[in-house]
Design an enzyme around this catalytic site. Structure first.
Site, PDB file in Angstrom:
ATOM      1  N   THR A  11       0.822  -1.215   0.000  1.00 20.73           N
ATOM      2  CA  THR A  11       0.000   0.000   0.000  1.00 20.73           C
ATOM      3  C   THR A  11       0.862   1.273   0.000  1.00 20.73           C
ATOM      4  O   THR A  11       0.670   2.167  -0.827  1.00 20.73           O
ATOM      5  CB  THR A  11      -0.912  -0.012   1.242  1.00 20.73           C
ATOM      6  OG1 THR A  11      -1.661  -1.231   1.226  1.00 20.73           O
ATOM      7  CG2 THR A  11      -1.856   1.170   1.248  1.00 20.73           C
ATOM      8  N   ILE A  12       1.790   1.364   0.922  1.00 22.37           N
ATOM      9  CA  ILE A  12       2.619   2.567   1.022  1.00 22.37           C
ATOM     10  C   ILE A  12       3.752   2.520  -0.010  1.00 22.37           C
ATOM     11  O   ILE A  12       4.028   3.519  -0.692  1.00 22.37           O
ATOM     12  CB  ILE A  12       3.197   2.712   2.457  1.00 22.37           C
ATOM     13  CG1 ILE A  12       2.064   2.779   3.491  1.00 22.37           C
ATOM     14  CG2 ILE A  12       4.112   3.934   2.559  1.00 22.37           C
ATOM     15  CD1 ILE A  12       1.127   3.964   3.386  1.00 22.37           C
ATOM     16  N   CYS A 140       0.097   7.656   9.568  1.00 21.93           N
ATOM     17  CA  CYS A 140      -0.866   8.502   8.845  1.00 21.93           C
ATOM     18  C   CYS A 140      -1.610   9.444   9.793  1.00 21.93           C
ATOM     19  O   CYS A 140      -1.752  10.642   9.527  1.00 21.93           O
ATOM     20  CB  CYS A 140      -1.853   7.624   8.085  1.00 21.93           C
ATOM     21  SG  CYS A 140      -2.562   6.286   9.082  1.00 21.93           S
ATOM     22  N   ARG A 168     -10.378   3.679  10.436  1.00 18.00           N
ATOM     23  CA  ARG A 168     -10.880   2.636   9.535  1.00 18.00           C
ATOM     24  C   ARG A 168     -10.363   1.273  10.029  1.00 18.00           C
ATOM     25  O   ARG A 168      -9.239   1.179  10.526  1.00 18.00           O
ATOM     26  CB  ARG A 168     -10.458   2.922   8.085  1.00 18.00           C
ATOM     27  CG  ARG A 168      -8.937   3.005   7.832  1.00 18.00           C
ATOM     28  CD  ARG A 168      -8.342   1.634   7.587  1.00 18.00           C
ATOM     29  NE  ARG A 168      -6.929   1.650   7.316  1.00 18.00           N
ATOM     30  CZ  ARG A 168      -5.983   1.385   8.211  1.00 18.00           C
ATOM     31  NH1 ARG A 168      -6.287   1.155   9.471  1.00 18.00           N
ATOM     32  NH2 ARG A 168      -4.702   1.341   7.842  1.00 18.00           N
ATOM     33  N   GLY A 195      -1.038  10.096  20.610  1.00 20.46           N
ATOM     34  CA  GLY A 195      -0.542  11.261  21.356  1.00 20.46           C
ATOM     35  C   GLY A 195       0.956  11.156  21.618  1.00 20.46           C
ATOM     36  O   GLY A 195       1.732  12.060  21.258  1.00 20.46           O
ATOM     37  N   HIS A 220      -9.653   7.646   7.806  1.00 22.38           N
ATOM     38  CA  HIS A 220      -9.849   7.898   9.234  1.00 22.38           C
ATOM     39  C   HIS A 220     -10.558   9.254   9.382  1.00 22.38           C
ATOM     40  O   HIS A 220     -10.441  10.128   8.513  1.00 22.38           O
ATOM     41  CB  HIS A 220      -8.519   8.039   9.974  1.00 22.38           C
ATOM     42  CG  HIS A 220      -7.590   6.872   9.870  1.00 22.38           C
ATOM     43  ND1 HIS A 220      -7.880   5.629  10.354  1.00 22.38           N
ATOM     44  CD2 HIS A 220      -6.334   6.775   9.363  1.00 22.38           C
ATOM     45  CE1 HIS A 220      -6.847   4.811  10.171  1.00 22.38           C
ATOM     46  NE2 HIS A 220      -5.895   5.485   9.559  1.00 22.38           N
TER      47      HIS A 220
HETATM   48  P1  NAD Z   1       1.296  -3.656   3.132  1.00 29.02           P
HETATM   49  O1  NAD Z   1       1.072  -4.973   3.776  1.00 29.02           O
HETATM   50  O2  NAD Z   1       0.252  -3.096   2.235  1.00 29.02           O
HETATM   51  O3  NAD Z   1       2.650  -3.686   2.305  1.00 29.02           O
HETATM   52  C1  NAD Z   1       3.828  -4.239   2.808  1.00 29.02           C
HETATM   53  C2  NAD Z   1       4.562  -4.941   1.676  1.00 29.02           C
HETATM   54  O4  NAD Z   1       5.801  -5.441   2.165  1.00 29.02           O
HETATM   55  C3  NAD Z   1       3.787  -6.143   1.122  1.00 29.02           C
HETATM   56  O5  NAD Z   1       3.871  -6.105  -0.284  1.00 29.02           O
HETATM   57  C4  NAD Z   1       4.532  -7.341   1.701  1.00 29.02           C
HETATM   58  O6  NAD Z   1       4.454  -8.471   0.855  1.00 29.02           O
HETATM   59  C5  NAD Z   1       5.945  -6.798   1.745  1.00 29.02           C
HETATM   60  N1  NAD Z   1       6.851  -7.494   2.656  1.00 29.02           N
HETATM   61  C6  NAD Z   1       6.548  -8.300   3.705  1.00 29.02           C
HETATM   62  N2  NAD Z   1       7.691  -8.724   4.287  1.00 29.02           N
HETATM   63  C7  NAD Z   1       8.716  -8.173   3.605  1.00 29.02           C
HETATM   64  C8  NAD Z   1      10.133  -8.231   3.711  1.00 29.02           C
HETATM   65  N3  NAD Z   1      10.726  -8.976   4.663  1.00 29.02           N
HETATM   66  N4  NAD Z   1      10.885  -7.543   2.820  1.00 29.02           N
HETATM   67  C9  NAD Z   1      10.303  -6.800   1.853  1.00 29.02           C
HETATM   68  N5  NAD Z   1       8.963  -6.711   1.699  1.00 29.02           N
HETATM   69  C10 NAD Z   1       8.185  -7.382   2.567  1.00 29.02           C
HETATM   70  O7  NAD Z   1       1.633  -2.646   4.324  1.00 29.02           O
HETATM   71  P2  NAD Z   1       1.472  -1.070   4.295  1.00 29.02           P
HETATM   72  O8  NAD Z   1       0.079  -0.724   4.634  1.00 29.02           O
HETATM   73  O9  NAD Z   1       2.066  -0.525   3.040  1.00 29.02           O
HETATM   74  O10 NAD Z   1       2.344  -0.678   5.557  1.00 29.02           O
HETATM   75  C11 NAD Z   1       3.757  -0.535   5.487  1.00 29.02           C
HETATM   76  C12 NAD Z   1       4.212   0.319   6.643  1.00 29.02           C
HETATM   77  O11 NAD Z   1       3.613   1.598   6.512  1.00 29.02           O
HETATM   78  C13 NAD Z   1       3.834  -0.180   8.045  1.00 29.02           C
HETATM   79  O12 NAD Z   1       4.829   0.228   8.961  1.00 29.02           O
HETATM   80  C14 NAD Z   1       2.560   0.586   8.327  1.00 29.02           C
HETATM   81  O13 NAD Z   1       2.297   0.719   9.705  1.00 29.02           O
HETATM   82  C15 NAD Z   1       2.895   1.918   7.699  1.00 29.02           C
HETATM   83  N6  NAD Z   1       1.728   2.728   7.332  1.00 29.02           N
HETATM   84  C16 NAD Z   1       0.654   2.148   6.758  1.00 29.02           C
HETATM   85  C17 NAD Z   1      -0.451   2.932   6.462  1.00 29.02           C
HETATM   86  C18 NAD Z   1      -1.687   2.351   5.866  1.00 29.02           C
HETATM   87  O14 NAD Z   1      -2.767   2.808   6.159  1.00 29.02           O
HETATM   88  N7  NAD Z   1      -1.618   1.342   5.038  1.00 29.02           N
HETATM   89  C19 NAD Z   1      -0.425   4.307   6.717  1.00 29.02           C
HETATM   90  C20 NAD Z   1       0.731   4.879   7.243  1.00 29.02           C
HETATM   91  C21 NAD Z   1       1.808   4.060   7.571  1.00 29.02           C
END
Ligand code: NAD
Length: 341
Positions: A11-12, A140, A168, A195, A220
């Site tokens: 996603t990110i 986020c 969400r 916080g 959210h």
């Molecule tokens: P996600 O699950 O959508 O994507 C993570 C990706 O990393 C997946 O493609 C997964 O297959 C891959 N992955 C798993 N293990 C791995 C490894 N060892 N090496 C390389 N790739 C690997 O997760 P996301 O939502 O993109 O979240 C990533 C980070 O961003 C987390 O720390 C999350 O807390 C943070 N974040 C997420 C959001 C959100 O709403 N999605 C918002 C802000 C921050």
């Protein structure tokens, strides 16, 4: 040109990769994936060099018809900066690999603050990350809070912030998350982690946060109350926020009553993936009673941290100051909503 690698293309990661690719001073040297799923296929279709994140699973990519450029170790060596976008906790496991190759690294908000030299938000504390070896872009929700609290504190002083975050349950693709028919205090104890997370970038802000989780995927929503040290009127606050490019004030005339219409608005505006990189603040909700400011804002969890990641790259390399970096990022991505134009 700063060579950037993205480890974790979910996603990110996919959004950060696209944003990096759009920058005039950055080159995306590749993205690393664990599995040859549809996102890996999209990376190849976009022309992004694809690296196997787990060496033992490299064969699976060939079986799925996806050509690899190499293994993640090579991506880390090729990059001037790695942006780690792996799931919460995996970034901390990867940190040693980046250190071993002296490759500066950016981590995401799912990691604990001690994963990096500094926690980061481009509006609140860009300068703290200049020249650091690593930075953690806060989550986020924390990003959304920092963007309003920093200007409020600079202009009026913040005596105390109290925020209820209606979160969400999961992102669109997170079919294993919930709740599917409930409203959960989450956590049921105070404070929620948001916080204390704000305090990793704005240590002097007195803030209490409460969290709830609801059956929604789109965004959210924050219910915000900030006791200020002075008494602006609501229009003063609107004017202050109007100067902040990463804050979008939803006008009453837009008839946008929630996250669904916000996403429709983003899609109609041609935003990639319907992304809303800006905080979306209902202008009508901005109210000041004595020194108490109230407002509602919606935060697009999948995308608001993306411009912050791009700025974090420039902070680590020391190639630009905050204002230059933010302007370059916004120009290249198209961040900032001039409603009505
Ligand atoms: P996600 O699950 O959508 O994507 C993570 C990706 O990393 C997946 O493609 C997964 O297959 C891959 N992955 C798993 N293990 C791995 C490894 N060892 N090496 C390389 N790739 C690997 O997760 P996301 O939502 O993109 O979240 C990533 C980070 O961003 C987390 O720390 C999350 O807390 C943070 N974040 C997420 C959001 C959100 O709403 N999605 C918002 C802000 C921050």
């Amino acid at each position: 040109m700063t060579k950037v690698g993205v480890n974790g293309y979910g996603t990110i990661g996919k959004r950060v990769a696209d944003a990096v690719e759009a920058q005039p001073d950055m080159e995306l040297v590749g993205v690393a994936k664990t599995r040859p799923n549809f996102e890996a296929e999209a990376a190849v279709r976009n022309g992004y060099p694809l690296y196997a994140a787990v060496a033992e699973r490299a064969d699976r990519f060939a079986e799925a018809g996806l050509e690899l450029a190499g293994e993640v170790e090579e991506l880390v060596v090729a990059a001037d900066v790695v942006v780690d976008c792996t799931p919460s906790g995996i970034g901390a496991e990867n940190a040693a690999r980046y250190e071993a190759h002296d490759t500066p690294a950016i981590f995401q908000g799912g990691e604990d603050a001690d994963v990096a030299d500094v926690s980061f938000n481009a509006r609140a504390n860009y300068a703290d990350a200049v020249g650091a070896d690593s930075a953690r872009v806060v989550s986020c929700n924390t990003t959304g809070l920092a963007r309003i609290l920093a200007p409020l504190d600079e202009t009026y002083g913040v005596e105390k912030a109290r925020v209820t975050l209606v979160r969400r349950g999961g992102d669109l693709g997170q079919t294993d998350r919930g709740p599917i028919d409930d409203i959960l205090p989450d956590p049921v104890t105070l404070p929620s982690h948001h916080g204390p997370d704000v305090n990793t970038i704005l240590p002097d802000i007195d803030i209490d946060t409460l969290g709830l989780k609801v059956p929604a995927t789109l965004m959210h929503t924050h219910s915000v109350n900030v006791t200020l040290e002075s008494s602006p009127d609501a229009d003063d606050v609107r004017d202050l926020f109007a100067d902040e490019t990463r804050l979008f004030q939803i006008p009453a005339t837009a008839d946008i009553d929630g996250a669904g219409k916000l996403k429709e608005f983003a899609n109609d505006a041609g935003r990639p993936r319907g992304d809303l990189w800006e905080n979306c603040i209902w202008s009508e909700s901005i109210t000041v009673e004595d020194r108490d400011l109230y407002l509602f804002q919606a935060i697009h969890q999948e995308s608001d941290v993306v411009p912050e990641n791009v700025d974090a790259i420039r902070a680590l390399t020391g190639d630009a100051d905050a204002a230059e970096s933010r302007a370059t990022t916004e120009d290249a991505m198209g961040v900032g909503i001039d409603y009505g134009r």
